[in-house]
Write an enzyme that holds these catalytic residues in place. Sequence first.
Site, PDB file in Angstrom:
ATOM      1  N   GLU A   2      39.406-100.777 -12.787  1.00 15.33           N
ATOM      2  CA  GLU A   2      40.180 -99.957 -13.872  1.00 15.33           C
ATOM      3  C   GLU A   2      41.489-100.273 -14.175  1.00 15.33           C
ATOM      4  O   GLU A   2      41.764-100.463 -15.534  1.00 15.33           O
ATOM      5  CB  GLU A   2      39.991 -98.418 -13.197  1.00 15.33           C
ATOM      6  CG  GLU A   2      38.784 -98.016 -13.008  1.00 15.33           C
ATOM      7  CD  GLU A   2      38.519 -96.673 -11.868  1.00 15.33           C
ATOM      8  OE1 GLU A   2      37.356 -96.189 -11.676  1.00 15.33           O
ATOM      9  OE2 GLU A   2      39.601 -96.421 -11.446  1.00 15.33           O
ATOM     10  N   CYS A  89      38.279 -91.880 -13.281  1.00 19.12           N
ATOM     11  CA  CYS A  89      37.632 -92.008 -11.989  1.00 19.12           C
ATOM     12  C   CYS A  89      38.150 -90.907 -10.895  1.00 19.12           C
ATOM     13  O   CYS A  89      38.136 -89.675 -11.465  1.00 19.12           O
ATOM     14  CB  CYS A  89      38.115 -93.555 -11.222  1.00 19.12           C
ATOM     15  SG  CYS A  89      36.998 -93.740 -10.007  1.00 19.12           S
ATOM     16  N   HIS A 110      35.041 -88.991 -12.088  1.00 21.33           N
ATOM     17  CA  HIS A 110      34.040 -89.657 -11.243  1.00 21.33           C
ATOM     18  C   HIS A 110      33.097 -88.671 -10.521  1.00 21.33           C
ATOM     19  O   HIS A 110      33.736 -87.606 -10.175  1.00 21.33           O
ATOM     20  CB  HIS A 110      34.441 -90.434 -10.039  1.00 21.33           C
ATOM     21  CG  HIS A 110      33.784 -91.308  -9.472  1.00 21.33           C
ATOM     22  ND1 HIS A 110      32.770 -90.896  -8.402  1.00 21.33           N
ATOM     23  CD2 HIS A 110      33.400 -92.703  -9.487  1.00 21.33           C
ATOM     24  CE1 HIS A 110      31.884 -91.927  -8.106  1.00 21.33           C
ATOM     25  NE2 HIS A 110      32.431 -92.939  -8.572  1.00 21.33           N
TER      26      HIS A 110
END
Length: 374
Positions: A2, A89, A110
């Site tokens: 990421e 996330c 996430h």
Amino acid sequence: MEAVIIVDVLRRAGAEVIVASVEPQLEVEAAGGTRLVADTSISKCANEVFDLVALPGGMPGSARLRDCEVLRQITSKQAEGKRLYGAICAAPAITLLPWGLLRRKQMTGHPAFMDKLPTFWAVASKIQVSGELTTSRGPGTSFEFALSLVDQLFGESVAKEVGQLLLMQADDDTQRKEEYNKVEWSFDHNPRVLLPIANGSEEIEIVAIVDILRRAKVDVVVASIEKSVQILASRGIKIVADKLIGDAAESVYDLIILPGGNAGAERLHKSKVLKKLLQEQYTAGRIYGAVCSSPAVLHRQGLLKDKRATAHPSVVTNLNNVSNGAKVVIDGKLITSKGLSTVTDFALAIVSKLFGHARTRCVAEGLVFDYPRS
Ligand SMILES: *[C@@H]1O[C@H](CO)[C@@H](O)[C@H](O)[C@H]1NC(C)=O
Ligand SMILES: *[C@@H]1O[C@H](CO)[C@@H](O)[C@H](O)[C@H]1NC(C)=O
């Protein structure tokens, strides 16, 4: 993945990106054990004004970000000033929520952290833009997340251009993979992979291959062909390898995989130690592969003879037996791919050859990456 994808994509778009460590030191160990060296320390950023503050996920990384008071102040000022901020996330639930920076905004995160988000405001979309806040789901949605940030900072036409550079076709009619001369890739031990890296190697490819293979429990050794273990990747990210190629060359690897990046591929090609390892790999009938500009390295070393391969569009015409279209091409014990955004499919194709579909589906789910059911 990421952090590196956000930085790389924003820099490609022309943004000046500062990577700041919230740890006492600049070197941090990311998820998957990749060691990255930040540009500066967060305390040096306290009085600066940013157009965007972007927070990567990962655990315990998101909790480390949350516990950094300087970062909390920077991000709160960002929200108060109605400037862009984003999180992906675990970061929406673990970092922004306790800071009170998700209030009255729709958000995503996430799947494993969705139950921590306020039910009424949480949505299961890949990207959620709510005013200044942009949120997303995981490593597998990082390219879309980064492109959304590019769109908001630079406009749609720049985002479209960068998307093309990243080989993110809007169509999904590009076939995921093609396989010729099918053979089993299976081992009675945990497979060992060598990933040689150089200055100018593409950071997205390095980090995605390492992270995805390690999620599948593959033993990955990252080896620098430079004089130092630390390399400077193509978009300026500093990555610390596990060892130098000379030390890595004492072992035998089940797979050797070359990341791309034009300048990096050229440097990999010039490494005598690596050339010898690749020749031995080929002669012994072991697995090898390359992405982006690096299939050209294999070609120049005579390792693509009579084999079907693919590569980045800028070098693919130099190969003599090109496959058309597919993101990933497997021919016996050779695997190649176009690179950049296709690297996720590339790494998952390796996992699939080594361990089968079920484990691959499981890894893809953790990444929040769309992967076929069968
Ligand atoms: C490669 O990058 C490292 C780390 O940034 C740097 O110290 C070294 O001088 C570079 N090597 C070459 C040959 O450019
Ligand atoms: C191209 O690849 C295919 C599949 O491996 C192989 O059968 C064929 O001989 C190759 N052709 C050339 C010209 O190398």
